[in-house]
Design a protein around this motif. Structure first.
Motif, PDB file in Angstrom:
ATOM      1  N   ALA A  25      -3.848  -7.614  -5.339  1.00  0.00           N
ATOM      2  CA  ALA A  25      -3.161  -8.361  -4.276  1.00  0.00           C
ATOM      3  C   ALA A  25      -1.852  -7.684  -3.887  1.00  0.00           C
ATOM      4  O   ALA A  25      -1.509  -7.612  -2.703  1.00  0.00           O
ATOM      5  CB  ALA A  25      -2.899  -9.796  -4.724  1.00  0.00           C
ATOM      6  N   SER A  26      -1.134  -7.153  -4.862  1.00  0.00           N
ATOM      7  CA  SER A  26       0.128  -6.463  -4.585  1.00  0.00           C
ATOM      8  C   SER A  26      -0.104  -5.198  -3.771  1.00  0.00           C
ATOM      9  O   SER A  26       0.593  -4.945  -2.782  1.00  0.00           O
ATOM     10  CB  SER A  26       0.848  -6.124  -5.893  1.00  0.00           C
ATOM     11  OG  SER A  26       1.159  -7.282  -6.616  1.00  0.00           O
ATOM     12  N   ALA A 131       9.287  -1.380  -0.977  1.00  0.00           N
ATOM     13  CA  ALA A 131       8.011  -2.006  -1.330  1.00  0.00           C
ATOM     14  C   ALA A 131       7.855  -2.155  -2.844  1.00  0.00           C
ATOM     15  O   ALA A 131       7.444  -3.207  -3.330  1.00  0.00           O
ATOM     16  CB  ALA A 131       6.849  -1.203  -0.747  1.00  0.00           C
ATOM     17  N   VAL A 132       8.204  -1.111  -3.578  1.00  0.00           N
ATOM     18  CA  VAL A 132       8.099  -1.175  -5.042  1.00  0.00           C
ATOM     19  C   VAL A 132       9.064  -2.219  -5.598  1.00  0.00           C
ATOM     20  O   VAL A 132       8.692  -3.048  -6.439  1.00  0.00           O
ATOM     21  CB  VAL A 132       8.374   0.215  -5.670  1.00  0.00           C
ATOM     22  CG1 VAL A 132       8.560   0.120  -7.178  1.00  0.00           C
ATOM     23  CG2 VAL A 132       7.252   1.181  -5.317  1.00  0.00           C
ATOM     24  N   MET A 133      10.295  -2.214  -5.124  1.00  0.00           N
ATOM     25  CA  MET A 133      11.291  -3.150  -5.644  1.00  0.00           C
ATOM     26  C   MET A 133      10.981  -4.593  -5.235  1.00  0.00           C
ATOM     27  O   MET A 133      11.206  -5.526  -6.008  1.00  0.00           O
ATOM     28  CB  MET A 133      12.697  -2.756  -5.160  1.00  0.00           C
ATOM     29  CG  MET A 133      13.184  -1.455  -5.744  1.00  0.00           C
ATOM     30  SD  MET A 133      13.227  -1.558  -7.537  1.00  0.00           S
ATOM     31  CE  MET A 133      12.950   0.114  -7.970  1.00  0.00           C
ATOM     32  N   LEU A 166       6.680  -9.374   3.988  1.00  0.00           N
ATOM     33  CA  LEU A 166       7.978  -8.780   3.637  1.00  0.00           C
ATOM     34  C   LEU A 166       8.045  -7.297   3.963  1.00  0.00           C
ATOM     35  O   LEU A 166       9.064  -6.794   4.429  1.00  0.00           O
ATOM     36  CB  LEU A 166       8.270  -8.976   2.147  1.00  0.00           C
ATOM     37  CG  LEU A 166       8.652 -10.378   1.705  1.00  0.00           C
ATOM     38  CD1 LEU A 166       8.747 -10.437   0.184  1.00  0.00           C
ATOM     39  CD2 LEU A 166       9.948 -10.822   2.331  1.00  0.00           C
ATOM     40  N   THR A 167       6.971  -6.572   3.679  1.00  0.00           N
ATOM     41  CA  THR A 167       7.004  -5.127   3.853  1.00  0.00           C
ATOM     42  C   THR A 167       6.648  -4.670   5.263  1.00  0.00           C
ATOM     43  O   THR A 167       6.912  -3.530   5.621  1.00  0.00           O
ATOM     44  CB  THR A 167       6.071  -4.427   2.844  1.00  0.00           C
ATOM     45  OG1 THR A 167       4.740  -4.926   3.011  1.00  0.00           O
ATOM     46  CG2 THR A 167       6.539  -4.652   1.418  1.00  0.00           C
ATOM     47  N   GLY A 168       6.047  -5.546   6.059  1.00  0.00           N
ATOM     48  CA  GLY A 168       5.652  -5.124   7.405  1.00  0.00           C
ATOM     49  C   GLY A 168       6.048  -6.062   8.523  1.00  0.00           C
ATOM     50  O   GLY A 168       5.853  -5.734   9.693  1.00  0.00           O
ATOM     51  N   GLY A 169       6.609  -7.204   8.201  1.00  0.00           N
ATOM     52  CA  GLY A 169       6.915  -8.172   9.249  1.00  0.00           C
ATOM     53  C   GLY A 169       8.350  -8.628   9.272  1.00  0.00           C
ATOM     54  O   GLY A 169       8.651  -9.758   9.634  1.00  0.00           O
ATOM     55  N   THR A 170       9.255  -7.739   8.877  1.00  0.00           N
ATOM     56  CA  THR A 170      10.675  -8.103   8.862  1.00  0.00           C
ATOM     57  C   THR A 170      11.459  -7.154   9.766  1.00  0.00           C
ATOM     58  O   THR A 170      10.891  -6.325  10.462  1.00  0.00           O
ATOM     59  CB  THR A 170      11.242  -8.015   7.424  1.00  0.00           C
ATOM     60  OG1 THR A 170      11.128  -6.667   6.969  1.00  0.00           O
ATOM     61  CG2 THR A 170      10.513  -8.937   6.468  1.00  0.00           C
TER      62      THR A 170
END
Length: 196
Positions: A25-26, A131-133, A166-170
């Motif tokens: 999922a991550s 993304a990792v953090m 968070l990673t693609g929609g901010t």
């Protein structure tokens, strides 16, 4: 005072391995977010050396600073920053933090071929750090909330969707639209804050 295991400084190293569905999922969430971010960053085509404007102004500031640092100087060439430079005496200085310039130094140790065209790559690396953090922070919070319980399928799926958002929609994806010093600084700042 003993910290809970999830808050221990060694939690990243010693924490139990995540269940497969959490890892899947991550990864899927970050891939979906990364697809949006990199599509915008690369201008919906393959353009890894693009600049915000055709002349390259403001997309080369950190390249100039990296080259100056390699020469043992803090000042950059006169007039190269336009109104963004601080002129003290006969020397021009940047007010932007040096970290993105330091990241470029290994490239400039090998070649000057990409001078003025490294902003997209730098923003991509900053996104990877983010993304990792973000993933680590999300599951650290999950550990604190769930304790020793394993997350349910719904929680795992919701977390994957949340990671995609968070990673693609901010604002990061908005910043990716213009690869220049201002947006590069924002992407690195956000990655640094989340990492901290």
């Amino acid at each position: 005072v003993r910290l809970p295991a999830a808050l221990s400084p060694w939690a990243v190293v010693t924490h139990h391995p995540r269940p497969l569905r959490v890892r899947v999922a991550s990864v899927l969430g970050c891939l979906a977010g990364g697809l949006a971010f990199f599509a915008v960053l690369l201008d919906l085509r393959w353009a890894p050396t693009r600049t915000a404007i055709p002349l390259g102004y403001a997309s080369n500031f950190f390249d100039l600073q990296a080259q100056a640092l390699l020469s043992g100087r803090l000042d950059v060439p006169e007039g190269s920053l336009g109104i963004e430079g601080f002129v003290i005496g006969e020397r021009t200085f940047m007010y932007f933090p040096p970290f993105p310039a330091i990241v470029r130094i290994p490239v400039f140790l090998i070649t000057d071929e990409f001078s003025g065209r490294l902003t997209v790559a730098s923003m991509g690396v900053a996104w990877l750090v983010f993304a990792v953090m973000t993933t680590r922070l999300l599951w650290l919070i999950g550990d604190l909330a769930l304790g020793d319980q394993k997350p349910t399928r719904l929680e795992v799926a919701t977390s994957g969707v949340f990671l995609a958002l968070l990673t693609g929609g901010t604002v990061l994806t908005f910043n990716a639209a213009l690869p220049w010093v201002y947006h590069e600084v924002y992407v690195w700042a956000i990655a640094t804050v989340v990492g901290a």
